[in-house]
Design an enzyme around this catalytic site. Structure first.
Site, short mmCIF file in Angstrom:
data_model
loop_
_atom_site.label_atom_id
_atom_site.label_comp_id
_atom_site.label_asym_id
_atom_site.label_seq_id
_atom_site.Cartn_x
_atom_site.Cartn_y
_atom_site.Cartn_z
N LYS A 209 1.00 4.17 7.34
CA LYS A 209 0.24 5.01 6.41
C LYS A 209 0.61 6.48 6.59
O LYS A 209 1.19 6.87 7.60
CB LYS A 209 -1.26 4.86 6.66
CG LYS A 209 -1.85 3.49 6.35
CD LYS A 209 -1.91 3.22 4.87
CE LYS A 209 -2.61 1.90 4.56
NZ LYS A 209 -1.88 0.74 5.07
N SER B 75 0.80 -1.22 0.00
CA SER B 75 0.00 0.00 0.00
C SER B 75 0.84 1.28 0.00
O SER B 75 0.31 2.35 -0.23
CB SER B 75 -0.95 0.03 1.20
OG SER B 75 -0.23 0.24 2.40
#
Length: 230
Positions: free
Chosen positions: A189, A151
């Site tokens: 993230k 990701s």
């Protein structure tokens, strides 16, 4: 002699690495230089390579090694002094291109961190990894985590990489952080605070941004470096 656009691009890449530890994407370069397409960025990068300021590395996505800097950027020192890759593939460790490499130190690898959907948090040391001291910030404790997932690939963080984390419970918008989700799952993230919520944003368009109430997210560290084995 560099043109203004060539100098602007080289300075933008260098400054971004120094500030964030993560190089800009081609889209970010295009926006920063106010160009209409990424083809203009490719031409500028080719020109910088031909003039010996950078080198593109084969078989690594958008990998660029900064070889030297003009006086206007480096303050008189034209050589970067290391062999680090300043690129989206090279990772945050590239932020140390003009810092001398001194001693190394061992950091605990505290298991794995998800670069995908959150995984169960791991707080037991799994192994150790040796990192150059120049990769670490001057204050605070550090630890390392093994990345699982894709990701964050557009930020130069690939599956299997080892990320170096500085322990902290605070972060600015846009920082790449270790976020503890709902007290039991951890993920790597970018963090943003919007409309009273905390958003965890991937660096891969295949993953959606997830929003959580602010009391469900705890920042446990901020990304400061990356180690990759080939």
């Amino acid at each position: 002699m560099l043109t203004k656009k060539q100098l602007d691009l080289l300075e933008f890449i260098h400054t971004r690495l120094q500030k964030d530890g993560v190089p800009p994407s081609f889209d970010e370069m295009k926006i920063a230089l106010d160009l209409r397409s990424k083809s203009g960025i490719h031409r500028l990068i080719t020109a910088l390579e031909e003039r010996g300021f950078i080198r593109r590395l084969a078989h690594r996505a958008r990998a660029i090694e900064i070889l030297r800097l003009p006086d206007s950027i480096s303050g008189g020192s034209t050589e970067t002094g290391t062999d680090r890759s300043a690129s989206a593939d090279a990772g945050p460790a590239a932020a140390n291109t003009d810092r001398a490499i001194g001693s190394a130190m061992d950091l605990p690898v505290m298991g794995r961190i998800a670069a995908g959907v959150p995984i169960e948090a791991i707080s037991q040391m799994a192994s150790k990894v040796t990192v150059p001291s120049s990769m670490l910030t001057s204050s605070g404790s550090h630890y390392a985590l093994e990345v699982r997932g894709d990701s964050m690939i557009d930020a130069g963080i690939n599956n299997g990489d080892i990320v170096v984390i500085r322990e902290t419970d605070t972060a600015d918008d846009g920082d790449i952080v270790v976020a503890l989700v709902q007290g039991h799952e951890a993920t790597l993230k970018k963090i943003y605070r919007r409309n009273g919520a905390i958003e965890l944003e991937a660096a891969n368009p295949a993953y959606e941004t997830r929003a959580y109430p602010s009391d469900q997210i705890e920042v446990q560290g901020r990304l400061v470096g990356l180690i990759r084995s080939y």
